[in-house]
Design a protein around this motif. Structure first.
Motif, PDB file in Angstrom:
ATOM      1  N   ILE A  62       0.836  -1.204   0.000  1.00 43.39           N
ATOM      2  CA  ILE A  62       0.000   0.000   0.000  1.00 43.39           C
ATOM      3  C   ILE A  62       0.870   1.254   0.000  1.00 43.39           C
ATOM      4  O   ILE A  62       0.612   2.214  -0.727  1.00 43.39           O
ATOM      5  CB  ILE A  62      -0.946  -0.007   1.230  1.00 43.39           C
ATOM      6  N   LEU A  63       1.911   1.227   0.809  1.00 44.04           N
ATOM      7  CA  LEU A  63       2.820   2.373   0.895  1.00 44.04           C
ATOM      8  C   LEU A  63       3.389   2.718  -0.478  1.00 44.04           C
ATOM      9  O   LEU A  63       3.415   3.883  -0.889  1.00 44.04           O
ATOM     10  CB  LEU A  63       3.951   2.049   1.882  1.00 44.04           C
ATOM     11  N   LEU A  64       3.823   1.695  -1.194  1.00 44.73           N
ATOM     12  CA  LEU A  64       4.377   1.934  -2.534  1.00 44.73           C
ATOM     13  C   LEU A  64       3.307   2.451  -3.481  1.00 44.73           C
ATOM     14  O   LEU A  64       3.553   3.368  -4.275  1.00 44.73           O
ATOM     15  CB  LEU A  64       5.012   0.648  -3.083  1.00 44.73           C
ATOM     16  N   GLN A  65       2.095   1.889  -3.382  1.00 45.67           N
ATOM     17  CA  GLN A  65       1.011   2.355  -4.245  1.00 45.67           C
ATOM     18  C   GLN A  65       0.701   3.819  -3.978  1.00 45.67           C
ATOM     19  O   GLN A  65       0.418   4.587  -4.898  1.00 45.67           O
ATOM     20  CB  GLN A  65      -0.251   1.520  -4.011  1.00 45.67           C
ATOM     21  N   THR A 303       5.953   7.531   3.954  1.00 46.39           N
ATOM     22  CA  THR A 303       6.159   6.657   5.104  1.00 46.39           C
ATOM     23  C   THR A 303       5.651   7.321   6.376  1.00 46.39           C
ATOM     24  O   THR A 303       4.962   6.702   7.190  1.00 46.39           O
ATOM     25  CB  THR A 303       7.654   6.306   5.261  1.00 46.39           C
ATOM     26  N   PHE A 304       5.974   8.597   6.533  1.00 46.69           N
ATOM     27  CA  PHE A 304       5.493   9.318   7.709  1.00 46.69           C
ATOM     28  C   PHE A 304       3.969   9.419   7.705  1.00 46.69           C
ATOM     29  O   PHE A 304       3.324   9.166   8.718  1.00 46.69           O
ATOM     30  CB  PHE A 304       6.129  10.712   7.784  1.00 46.69           C
ATOM     31  N   ALA A 305       3.413   9.781   6.570  1.00 47.00           N
ATOM     32  CA  ALA A 305       1.956   9.914   6.496  1.00 47.00           C
ATOM     33  C   ALA A 305       1.290   8.579   6.830  1.00 47.00           C
ATOM     34  O   ALA A 305       0.366   8.510   7.635  1.00 47.00           O
ATOM     35  CB  ALA A 305       1.541  10.383   5.107  1.00 47.00           C
ATOM     36  N   PHE A 306       1.808   7.516   6.228  1.00 49.40           N
ATOM     37  CA  PHE A 306       1.203   6.191   6.409  1.00 49.40           C
ATOM     38  C   PHE A 306       1.435   5.674   7.828  1.00 49.40           C
ATOM     39  O   PHE A 306       0.524   5.176   8.479  1.00 49.40           O
ATOM     40  CB  PHE A 306       1.776   5.215   5.377  1.00 49.40           C
ATOM     41  N   GLY A 307       2.660   5.826   8.296  1.00 52.80           N
ATOM     42  CA  GLY A 307       3.009   5.333   9.627  1.00 52.80           C
ATOM     43  C   GLY A 307       2.179   6.011  10.706  1.00 52.80           C
ATOM     44  O   GLY A 307       1.623   5.353  11.586  1.00 52.80           O
ATOM     45  N   LEU A 308       2.087   7.329  10.617  1.00 56.09           N
ATOM     46  CA  LEU A 308       1.305   8.069  11.615  1.00 56.09           C
ATOM     47  C   LEU A 308      -0.160   7.688  11.524  1.00 56.09           C
ATOM     48  O   LEU A 308      -0.857   7.603  12.529  1.00 56.09           O
ATOM     49  CB  LEU A 308       1.487   9.580  11.429  1.00 56.09           C
ATOM     50  N   SER A 309      -0.624   7.456  10.295  1.00 51.84           N
ATOM     51  CA  SER A 309      -2.019   7.059  10.130  1.00 51.84           C
ATOM     52  C   SER A 309      -2.261   5.674  10.732  1.00 51.84           C
ATOM     53  O   SER A 309      -3.311   5.424  11.321  1.00 51.84           O
ATOM     54  CB  SER A 309      -2.384   7.098   8.649  1.00 51.84           C
ATOM     55  N   GLN A 310      -1.289   4.784  10.612  1.00 46.88           N
ATOM     56  CA  GLN A 310      -1.431   3.460  11.221  1.00 46.88           C
ATOM     57  C   GLN A 310      -1.492   3.561  12.737  1.00 46.88           C
ATOM     58  O   GLN A 310      -2.112   2.753  13.408  1.00 46.88           O
ATOM     59  CB  GLN A 310      -0.282   2.534  10.803  1.00 46.88           C
ATOM     60  N   GLN A 316      -3.836  16.311  10.777  1.00 49.57           N
ATOM     61  CA  GLN A 316      -3.105  17.588  10.802  1.00 49.57           C
ATOM     62  C   GLN A 316      -1.671  17.381  11.285  1.00 49.57           C
ATOM     63  O   GLN A 316      -0.753  18.047  10.845  1.00 49.57           O
ATOM     64  CB  GLN A 316      -3.817  18.600  11.697  1.00 49.57           C
ATOM     65  N   TRP A 317      -1.497  16.399  12.182  1.00 54.87           N
ATOM     66  CA  TRP A 317      -0.145  16.119  12.675  1.00 54.87           C
ATOM     67  C   TRP A 317       0.729  15.546  11.580  1.00 54.87           C
ATOM     68  O   TRP A 317       1.940  15.744  11.550  1.00 54.87           O
ATOM     69  CB  TRP A 317      -0.211  15.162  13.871  1.00 54.87           C
ATOM     70  N   THR A 322       5.271  16.503   7.849  1.00 56.30           N
ATOM     71  CA  THR A 322       5.874  16.726   6.532  1.00 56.30           C
ATOM     72  C   THR A 322       6.681  18.015   6.529  1.00 56.30           C
ATOM     73  O   THR A 322       7.789  18.073   6.005  1.00 56.30           O
ATOM     74  CB  THR A 322       4.779  16.799   5.445  1.00 56.30           C
ATOM     75  N   GLY A 323       6.109  19.044   7.152  1.00 53.81           N
ATOM     76  CA  GLY A 323       6.810  20.328   7.226  1.00 53.81           C
ATOM     77  C   GLY A 323       8.110  20.207   7.997  1.00 53.81           C
ATOM     78  O   GLY A 323       9.159  20.697   7.567  1.00 53.81           O
TER      79      GLY A 323
END
Lengths: 341, 365
Positions: A62-65, A303-310, A316-317, A322-323
């Protein structure tokens, strides 16, 4: 770049010479894409520890997609940034090309392959237009692409009448890159394969051909490149045109990923592609950077977006992260380059 | 990067994963716990995916769901698109929920672009409830919890006709979009016109009505439709749209707006032009109810987003613990969470509540 052995220095420096940090700094300095890779591995490690669903075959697929579209766009953005330019019209060109492909082939109005070629050709033309405005009228890339961003966005909306086109009204050719394959839980799409090919081909061109060397030369100092016989204007025009072609290919990937062609899709594609390039260690001042860094940069953001979402962290975090990443990545880069001192 | 000989296993795994090799070796036993045991005491994973995180309507949903999560022993994740049209953002959130092993998804679907991802989630065994916006086709999700926007539109239309009461109605319609077709947009707009008793021709298309003719509700009379302008659902857009309409015809006396922020913008344009008109709207947010109280908005149809989110979440928690699935409202293809007309000037034959009553059950701060 060679890692020069520093022998004569202050006492304090000599004492730290043996520290692992110092050695790491030296190692990283040799390769500008090393620090983003290091960052990527650290983030993998952190999320692996923090959340059980992060490092699974399913999640990795999923991360790669999720990375595919931005990673593709960022190839073109890297080319432009290497020449000390910037392209703000990335997403707009992609969406326009996508709407054209989808509309032409809707309900088999024309064969999918033909619609695809027309869409990619149009994106190539759009990139070429950016290039012509930069080279012939001598406008700054920021201004040119700021203008064409609005122009292409509006054309995409006007052309499509504002309505989306569903996957089931498009031929298989257009949806193909969304098709998956894989081993067990680890699913990849053909779109990812196309992205990998893009990186391989453009990476080869940049590092192994005269044209690639010219791109770096123009980015380093356009004037001195011109004086030493590099056809600067032709190279620049070529870069923007090839970038357009890449955005057209990204449009094809996006259709497969989204399952629909929407005229206001990918609102943050422009900035996301720049973010990937910057985190990947390519200098905004041109002439320095590696394409592989961009790929790693795109992966880090995702990775950060996905990891934090998991982890169930609010969105917003993730944006905030990302920033922070952009600033941290560039700061690490600066710190590594201090080794030269 | 050279791996030092004493590298820990996770790091090796991370490297392996980064190169997409040898993933099998990295699976930890806890990864396989994702399958629900049906135990009544385990927290149920639910994700709420709205269109954005700034619209007070969606914020109300998020707040309501958050407040209710602990009570239902739900592990709630909040996600959203970046803005209207960001299908990608919602698709990503859906994929994340599948990977996380959530039991259900509450989503206000952005467009048909997210259908494929929803299908994937349902195939993976998640129960998907659409909130506020029914997907197209409706059976994309398991069930929709929504306001009957057609009904909301009809009520404000009937009320507006009652206010004009036989006099000529000069109407401005401020819709959501001009560049794409969404059901909430045509259901409210066309519902409003139907409520006034105007022939809407194609009931799924805004702006194809005869520009002049007769309205039949509230005693009936002549109508003129001045404009269909898009205000994008916010104040500045509403103001710009109203200015355009006033430029076409300064005699406008009835203004339909897609939502209350749009109404506030339209009112500002009217004030600046030194005009007054009866403004109607849909939403019933607390700010909107205040606007009704102060007379800026004549009447608004109030909806209940908190109820959508909390009922949706409770439904998923119940199903995950082996309970019944919710059913649609009689005669509709969704579960109707209800509307109420909020106005301080009741009209003959139109059921309504006062702004004071509305402020007690409104959403938003």
């Amino acid at each position: 770049m060679s890692t020069t052995e520093v022998t004569s220095a202050s006492a304090e420096f000599a004492r730290r010479q043996q520290s692992p940090v110092q050695r790491l700094q030296h190692q990283l300095h040799g390769k500008p894409w090393m620090s983003p890779l290091f960052l990527l591995l650290v983030s993998f490690l952190v999320f692996f520890i923090l959340t059980p669903t992060f490092l699974t075959a399913n999640s990795m697929g999923i991360l790669l997609q999720q990375t595919a579209v931005v990673a593709a766009l960022a190839v073109g953005q890297t080319l432009v940034i290497l020449t000390a330019g910037i392209d703000l019209s990335v997403g707009a060109i992609m969406v326009l090309s996508m709407m054209v492909m989808a509309t032409l082939a809707r309900d088999d109005g024309m064969p999918g392959i033909l619609a695809l070629l027309i869409g990619v050709a149009l994106a190539t033309g759009a990139g070429m237009l950016n290039g012509l405005l930069v080279t012939r009228i001598n406008l700054p890339p920021f201004i040119v692409t700021l203008g064409t961003l609005s122009i292409f966005t509006a054309i995409a909306l006007l052309y499509s009448g504002g309505s989306s086109i569903q996957a089931d009204r498009m031929p298989d050719t257009l949806n193909f890159l969304g098709e998956g394959f894989g081993i067990g839980q680890f699913r990849l799409t053909w779109g990812i394969v196309v992205v990998i090919l893009l990186y391989a081909v453009i990476g080869f061109v940049l590092s192994q051909t005269a044209w690639g060397r010219y791109v770096y030369a123009v980015g380093d100092d356009a004037e001195s490149a011109r004086l030493s016989g590099v056809p600067s204007m032709r190279i620049l025009l070529g870069v923007y045109t090839v970038a357009g072609l890449i955005y057209g290919i990204a449009a094809w990937i996006l259709i497969g990923r989204a399952g629909a062609a929407t005229p206001n899709a990918a609102p943050d594609a422009n900035l996301a592609s720049i973010t990937a390039v910057v985190i990947g260690g390519t200098s905004l001042f041109g002439g320095r950077g590696r394409l592989i860094g961009t790929l790693i940069g795109a992966l880090i953001v995702q990775t950060f977006a996905f990891g934090l979402s998991q982890m169930g962290v609010d969105q917003q975090w993730r944006v905030l992260a990302t920033g922070v990443l952009v600033i941290v990545a560039v700061a690490i880069d600066q710190w590594i380059r201090k080794v030269k001192a | 990067m050279r791996i030092p000989p004493r590298a820990s296993r996770p790091l090796v795994c991370a490297v392996a994963a980064a190169t997409a090799l040898g993933l099998g070796a990295c699976n930890r036993s806890s990864d396989t716990d994702a399958g629900g045991t049906g135990g009544g005491d385990a927290a149920v994973g639910v994700v709420l995916i709205t269109k954005d995180s700034t619209n007070p309507f969606f914020v109300a949903m998020q707040e309501g769901a958050k407040a209710d999560a602990t009570k239902n022993n739900v592990k709630l994740t909040i996600a959203s698109g970046k803005q209207e049209g960001d299908d990608q953002g919602q698709i990503t959130a859906i994929e994340d929920a599948i990977a996380r092993g959530d039991k259900g998804i509450l989503i206000t679907p952005m467009s048909t672009g997210v259908n494929a991802a929803i299908k994937k989630a349902r195939e993976a065994g998640l129960f998907v409830i659409a909130l506020d916006t029914p997907p197209d086709p409706v059976d994309t999700v398991d069930i929709t919890f929504a306001t009957d926007n057609r009904d909301a539109g009809k009520r404000i239309g009937q009320w507006a006709a009652g206010q004009v009461a036989g006099k000529p109605a000069t109407i401005a319609l401020i819709d959501l979009f001009s560049d794409k077709i969404v059901s909430v947009d045509y259901n409210r707009d066309q519902g409003f016109l139907e409520g006034m008793g105007i022939d809407v021709k194609d009931g799924k298309k805004n702006g194809d009505e005869a520009p002049t003719g007769k309205y039949t509700a509230g005693g009936g009379g002549d109508y003129t439709i001045v404009c269909n302008e898009a205000g994008n659902g916010e104040e500045a857009g509403g103001r710009t749209a109203m200015e355009k309409c006033l430029a076409k015809n300064p005699g406008i006396n009835v203004v339909y707006t897609i939502n209350e922020p749009t109404a506030v913008g339209a009112n500002a344009a009217l004030k600046a032009a030194g005009k007054t008109a009866t403004i109607v709207s849909v939403d019933g947010g607390c700010d909107g109810v205040t606007s009704v109280k102060s007379g800026v908005i004549g009447a608004t149809a109030q909806q209940y987003p908190l109820k959508m989110a909390t009922m949706g979440m409770e439904a998923i928690a119940k199903i995950a613990r082996g309970g019944e699935k919710p059913k649609t409202t009689e005669g509709l293809d969704f579960f109707d969470t209800g509307v109420a007309l909020v106005t301080d000037k009741p009209a003959e034959g139109v059921e309504s509540i006062t702004s004071d009553e509305g402020s007690k059950i409104c959403w938003g701060k």
